[in-house]
Design a protein around this motif. Structure first.
Motif: not given
Length: 345
Positions: A274, A304, A306, A308, A317
């Protein structure tokens, strides 16, 4: 041939159960859509309520706030998360809307958004029994801007004022108040208190965001919302001359020592990739909580980016909820089951 086919089907189902848990559900869910719970300035605030259809009553409740940079989206962006939790836990889920900055012709202020989030908590506490929820066991969650709102509810719920957000008080007036109750009475009774919070890639410092250009055209969320860039509190307030306004809507300004006021347990999570709300920003918030002796759990979800936890398969995502939301959603349910368990007799 039939035995081989059956074996293949069993293997495939087992694979789905392990790698795509969103296709499974422990029970059915009753849905109550677009329940209007307040109308500040004539703007209808609505919520979708997801109730586990499993014969249970007096279940704990989770309130969900959506993300979108305080400018975009509605509760529907959280519908997959809300439904999954209600379908796989004995938890009533309230997926609530709030005014964005772009609402009402781009006139909504940051404090009003916080007041909508606070109003949702008070509405739930005074109405959720109609939906088999327990008003004494309420948690809040949200992602990105919604995580900021969940944090504000958790930390600033005693900063209430009937006179509104101005002058020297900078107190909040929730968009919903129970009949016969004032904001001051709610604050004195700690009526905003929640029992747990989950903050997913949340914003913790709007003061810093404003200093870094949030209110300018350099912030693409204004363009995406078809709104003209402006101050979070209107034309007369700016971050240089009125820093207290911006600090008043920043969760990190409300962290106090545990012996001053014990905050509820918080679960902070963020994606390792992120770049919008970074792992370091989450780590800073967690470290401050720990230093104050407040209970917090922190997890970085590897791989991951931003967003998700958002519904469907948004391009930002790089995947779908059904594949990206795990293991985070499983961890969220485990946290809620622990923190919202009935008190021992």
């Amino acid at each position: 041939m039939r035995i081989k086919s059956l074996s293949y089907i069993v293997t495939a189902l087992a694979f789905l159960a392990i790698w795509a848990p969103s296709v499974c559900a422990a029970h059915k869910v009753k849905q109550f859509k677009n329940i209007t719970w307040a109308k500040p300035k004539g703007f209808a605030l609505t919520a979708d309520i997801y109730v586990p259809d499993n014969g249970n009553h007096n279940m704990p409740t989770l309130i969900v706030y959506h993300g979108g940079g305080w400018l975009l989206n509605t509760k529907e962006i959280m519908s997959d998360l809300a439904h999954y939790i209600a379908a796989n836990a004995n938890i009533v889920v309230v997926n609530s809307n709030y005014r964005t900055l772009a609402s009402l012709d781009n006139t909504t202020t940051a404090n009003e958004i916080v007041e909508d989030a606070m109003g949702a908590v008070l509405w739930v506490k005074h109405n959720i029994q109609q939906y088999d929820g327990d008003p004494a066991r309420v948690a809040v969650t949200g992602d990105s801007a919604g995580g900021h709102l969940a944090a504000m509810v958790t930390l600033a719920g005693r900063q209430l004022e009937s006179d509104g957000f101005s002058g020297n008080t900078l107190g909040f007036t929730p968009s919903y108040l129970p009949a016969g109750k004032t904001a001051e009475q709610i604050a004195k009774q700690d009526g905003m208190a929640v029992q747990a919070a989950i903050l997913s890639y949340a914003g913790f410092d709007l003061y810093a965001s404003a200093k870094n250009g949030f209110e300018s055209a350099g912030n693409p969320f204004w363009k995406w919302a078809n709104a003209t860039p402006r101050g979070l509190f209107g034309a007369k307030i700016n971050v240089a001359d009125n820093p207290d306004y911006y600090q008043a809507v920043s969760p990190n300004q409300y962290i106090v020592e545990q012996n001053t006021y014990p905050l509820p347990p918080q679960f902070v999570l963020v994606g390792s990739e992120d770049t919008l709300t970074t792992p370091q920003s989450a780590q800073n918030y967690v470290d401050t909580l720990k230093k104050a002796g407040q209970p917090v759990t922190f997890k970085i979800i590897e791989g991951r980016t931003h967003g998700f936890l958002d519904s469907g398969c948004p391009t930002y995502s790089s995947g779908c909820f059904s594949e990206l939301a795990f293991p985070a959603v499983t961890d969220m349910i485990d946290f809620l089951n622990k923190e919202l368990a009935p008190a021992a007799n």
